[in-house]
Design an enzyme around this catalytic site. Structure first.
Site, PDB file in Angstrom:
ATOM      1  CB  ALA A  31      -1.869  46.820 110.895  1.00  0.00           C
TER       2      ALA A  31
ATOM      3  CG  HIS B 294      -4.428  50.209 120.107  1.00  0.00           C
ATOM      4  ND1 HIS B 294      -4.438  49.778 118.805  1.00  0.00           N
ATOM      5  CD2 HIS B 294      -4.818  51.493 120.103  1.00  0.00           C
ATOM      6  CE1 HIS B 294      -4.829  50.791 118.032  1.00  0.00           C
ATOM      7  NE2 HIS B 294      -5.064  51.836 118.789  1.00  0.00           N
TER       8      HIS B 294
ATOM      9  N   PRO C 203      -7.350  43.566 111.207  1.00  0.00           N
ATOM     10  CG  PRO C 203      -5.738  44.540 109.834  1.00  0.00           C
ATOM     11  CD  PRO C 203      -7.041  44.836 110.521  1.00  0.00           C
ATOM     12  CG  ASN C 204      -2.639  40.173 110.974  1.00  0.00           C
ATOM     13  OD1 ASN C 204      -2.612  39.157 110.273  1.00  0.00           O
ATOM     14  ND2 ASN C 204      -2.192  41.342 110.549  1.00  0.00           N
TER      15      ASN C 204
ATOM     16  NE  ARG D 274       4.111  46.507 119.656  1.00  0.00           N
ATOM     17  CZ  ARG D 274       3.269  45.784 118.913  1.00  0.00           C
ATOM     18  NH1 ARG D 274       1.957  45.911 119.077  1.00  0.00           N
ATOM     19  NH2 ARG D 274       3.748  44.953 118.010  1.00  0.00           N
TER      20      ARG D 274
ATOM     21  CG  ASN E  16      -7.527  46.336 118.463  1.00  0.00           C
ATOM     22  OD1 ASN E  16      -6.817  47.010 117.712  1.00  0.00           O
ATOM     23  ND2 ASN E  16      -7.032  45.426 119.286  1.00  0.00           N
TER      24      ASN E  16
ATOM     25  NE  ARG F  48      -0.688  39.944 115.289  1.00  0.00           N
ATOM     26  CZ  ARG F  48      -1.235  41.140 115.299  1.00  0.00           C
ATOM     27  NH1 ARG F  48      -2.413  41.331 115.834  1.00  0.00           N
ATOM     28  NH2 ARG F  48      -0.598  42.150 114.766  1.00  0.00           N
TER      29      ARG F  48
ATOM     30  CD  GLU G 215      -7.431  54.314 118.498  1.00  0.00           C
ATOM     31  OE1 GLU G 215      -7.731  55.531 118.605  1.00  0.00           O
ATOM     32  OE2 GLU G 215      -6.393  53.929 117.925  1.00  0.00           O
TER      33      GLU G 215
ATOM     34  CE1 TYR H  57      -0.818  43.206 119.592  1.00  0.00           C
ATOM     35  CE2 TYR H  57       0.497  41.536 118.470  1.00  0.00           C
ATOM     36  CZ  TYR H  57       0.055  42.836 118.577  1.00  0.00           C
ATOM     37  OH  TYR H  57       0.466  43.781 117.671  1.00  0.00           O
TER      38      TYR H  57
HETATM   39  C1  DQA Z   1      -2.862  46.453 118.079  1.00  0.00           C
HETATM   40  C2  DQA Z   1      -1.605  47.298 117.895  1.00  0.00           C
HETATM   41  C3  DQA Z   1      -1.310  47.517 116.419  1.00  0.00           C
HETATM   42  O1  DQA Z   1      -0.121  48.295 116.275  1.00  0.00           O
HETATM   43  C4  DQA Z   1      -1.098  46.180 115.733  1.00  0.00           C
HETATM   44  O2  DQA Z   1      -0.892  46.379 114.341  1.00  0.00           O
HETATM   45  C5  DQA Z   1      -2.179  45.205 115.992  1.00  0.00           C
HETATM   46  C6  DQA Z   1      -2.813  45.155 117.299  1.00  0.00           C
HETATM   47  C7  DQA Z   1      -3.099  46.094 119.560  1.00  0.00           C
HETATM   48  O3  DQA Z   1      -4.200  45.660 119.869  1.00  0.00           O
HETATM   49  O4  DQA Z   1      -2.187  46.217 120.391  1.00  0.00           O
HETATM   50  O5  DQA Z   1      -2.489  44.377 115.142  1.00  0.00           O
HETATM   51  O6  DQA Z   1      -3.982  47.224 117.651  1.00  0.00           O
END
Ligand code: DQA
Length: 145
Positions: free
Chosen positions: A78, A101, A11-12, A108, A75, A19, A99, A24
């Site tokens: 959240a 990020h 998501p997002n 964080r 990825n 964003r 995985e 990011y």
């Molecule tokens: C994320 C890190 C997560 O904590 C966050 O909720 C994201 C992106 C990252 O790519 O750094 O949406 O996975």
């Protein structure tokens, strides 16, 4: 032989580029897809690139990967920090999982320090920006040799 990698984004991540760019970066999800396709072509991988804002859709795609992919790069965004369902789906499908990020989740908020996915991944890359996708694909290509 070409190996197939399912690249999943949670998501997002469709909002990348606009964003929180301080966290990011400026790359869009389209840029990440291009990076993954280029890296895949370099290392003999075909890339199926997807994003969803829905946990159940991600779970279904992971289940379907049993017949359509040789590995998964995810990825989970959240959902990393909340989703036992994604953990279970990845464990159940039995494919190698990398995985990724974009941000360094350990730098964080404390809630981001634990990922349900890490226990079922053979490796975790975080904090290298979108280059992490390229690094993970290279590691998967090596793993699938
Ligand atoms: C994320 C890190 C997560 O904590 C966050 O909720 C994201 C992106 C990252 O790519 O750094 O949406 O996975």
């Amino acid at each position: 032989m070409t190996k197939r990698v399912l690249v999943l984004n949670g998501p997002n991540l469709n909002m990348l580029g606009t964003r929180e760019p301080d966290i990011y970066g400026a790359a869009t999800l389209g840029d990440v897809e291009t990076l993954c396709r280029q890296t895949g072509a370099e290392f003999g991988l075909s890339v199926d690139f997807r994003q969803s804002n829905h946990e159940g859709e991600l779970v279904t795609w992971i289940q379907e990967a049993r017949n359509t992919a040789d590995a998964i790069l995810i990825n989970p965004a959240a959902y990393s920090h909340t989703s036992l369902a994604i953990h279970d789906a990845l464990k159940g499908v039995g494919l190698p999982v990398a995985e990724v990020h974009i941000s360094n989740i350990h730098q964080r908020e404390a809630v981001r320090h634990h990922s349900f996915v890490s226990a079922v991944a053979f490796g975790v890359i975080c904090g290298f920006g979108v280059t992490g996708y390229r690094l993970a694909l290279i590691a998967l290509a090596d793993k699938l040799k």
